[in-house]
Design an enzyme around this catalytic site. Sequence first.
Site, PDB file in Angstrom:
ATOM      1  N   SER A 126       0.822  -1.213   0.000  1.00 32.74           N
ATOM      2  CA  SER A 126       0.000   0.000   0.000  1.00 32.74           C
ATOM      3  C   SER A 126       0.856   1.263   0.000  1.00 32.74           C
ATOM      4  CB  SER A 126      -0.911   0.019   1.225  1.00 32.74           C
ATOM      5  OG  SER A 126      -1.663  -1.167   1.299  1.00 32.74           O
TER       6      SER A 126
HETATM    7  N1  SAH Z   1      -0.988  -4.905   3.849  1.00 31.06           N
HETATM    8  C1  SAH Z   1      -0.203  -5.186   2.663  1.00 31.06           C
HETATM    9  C2  SAH Z   1      -0.864  -4.785   1.363  1.00 31.06           C
HETATM   10  C3  SAH Z   1      -2.007  -5.628   1.083  1.00 31.06           C
HETATM   11  S1  SAH Z   1      -2.476  -5.895  -0.561  1.00 31.06           S
HETATM   12  C4  SAH Z   1       1.161  -4.564   2.753  1.00 31.06           C
HETATM   13  O1  SAH Z   1       1.438  -3.838   3.709  1.00 31.06           O
HETATM   14  O2  SAH Z   1       1.969  -4.846   1.873  1.00 31.06           O
HETATM   15  C5  SAH Z   1      -3.830  -6.945  -0.129  1.00 31.06           C
HETATM   16  C6  SAH Z   1      -3.448  -8.344   0.233  1.00 31.06           C
HETATM   17  O3  SAH Z   1      -4.621  -8.998   0.694  1.00 31.06           O
HETATM   18  C7  SAH Z   1      -2.954  -9.163  -0.958  1.00 31.06           C
HETATM   19  O4  SAH Z   1      -1.705  -9.704  -0.673  1.00 31.06           O
HETATM   20  C8  SAH Z   1      -4.012 -10.237  -1.108  1.00 31.06           C
HETATM   21  O5  SAH Z   1      -3.498 -11.480  -1.547  1.00 31.06           O
HETATM   22  C9  SAH Z   1      -4.565 -10.340   0.299  1.00 31.06           C
HETATM   23  N2  SAH Z   1      -5.897 -10.912   0.419  1.00 31.06           N
HETATM   24  C10 SAH Z   1      -6.950 -10.758  -0.415  1.00 31.06           C
HETATM   25  N3  SAH Z   1      -8.019 -11.431   0.063  1.00 31.06           N
HETATM   26  C11 SAH Z   1      -7.626 -12.031   1.228  1.00 31.06           C
HETATM   27  C12 SAH Z   1      -8.285 -12.863   2.190  1.00 31.06           C
HETATM   28  N4  SAH Z   1      -9.537 -13.235   2.051  1.00 31.06           N
HETATM   29  N5  SAH Z   1      -7.574 -13.265   3.264  1.00 31.06           N
HETATM   30  C13 SAH Z   1      -6.284 -12.907   3.433  1.00 31.06           C
HETATM   31  N6  SAH Z   1      -5.606 -12.132   2.544  1.00 31.06           N
HETATM   32  C14 SAH Z   1      -6.276 -11.692   1.461  1.00 31.06           C
END
Ligand code: SAH
Length: 282
Positions: A126
């Site tokens: 992010s």
């Molecule tokens: N917080 C992260 C950025 C997140 S991007 C950072 O600091 O880098 C969003 C992430 O959520 C992705 O890696 C995606 O694979 C994950 N994601 C999507 N749906 C999800 C779910 N149901 N459970 C866990 N992770 C999930």
Amino acid sequence: MKNWSVPIQTLLFAIAGLASALPAAAQEDDRAAERAGMVQEQLINRRSSSPRGSSGAPPPSLFGDASRGSMPMVSSRDLDEHLRIQNGKVLDAMRSVPRHWFVPANMQRDAYADRPLPIGYGQTISQPYIVALMTELLDPKPGAKILEVGTGSGYQAAILTKFTPNVYTMEIVEPLQKQALPRLQKFGLGPERVINGDGYFGLEKIGPFDGIIVTAAADHIPPPLLQQLRPGARMIIPIGPVHATQRLVMVEKDAGGKVRSRSVHPVNFVPLTGGPRAPDKK
Ligand code: SAH
């Protein structure tokens, strides 16, 4: 005659070692300076760059059909004053966690730019401002038990460890969880806390949580996460259509269990996958 070859070689190695060590140390300092610049310019002296709010749009249906009617909901327009980060602890955390540790090798130059970056598997780390904003809204207290859904690179989870060691993070894409684990071990989070799984369902056995932060966008608040939120606690979650602008929503459960929410800021997150309708579920 004495043979000088060994000491000279040793000396040369020592000089070579020093020469390579110095730029490395200097490079680390450069990055700390970049980090300080990121905090100063992007988090403290932030200017409005994107159009604020979308006041004409109706508030999203936050709780889905299943629980509609049972949860009182308060929505407001985006709170535009959230332009600069005010919480000193958040600024300190952003200064101290090396974002470049969480950014792929080919993106290193942009590690301290205020934008999301690709981390593979169609996912992103992010934007620093959004990480700071979500952390400020979550306001984790020392010792609080926090759940993050969407580990991604692990950066947001690392920032959370600067507030409390009691952090759990879930990632649905296994290779991403595997990559994030060694990074997060440096911040005290082991495999029992960096979990490969579907965060839609949270961690029932470990909850309730003193705070939940979801870093992927959903079209409703997952009911299991709402259940695992302790009375008096907050959840920060982007809500809205996938592949379009969503709203960052702060959900608060009061001591009596009543849930209120408000929209804080427009955001663009990757979608929350999984959930009860996921392809591998019945
Ligand atoms: N917080 C992260 C950025 C997140 S991007 C950072 O600091 O880098 C969003 C992430 O959520 C992705 O890696 C995606 O694979 C994950 N994601 C999507 N749906 C999800 C779910 N149901 N459970 C866990 N992770 C999930």
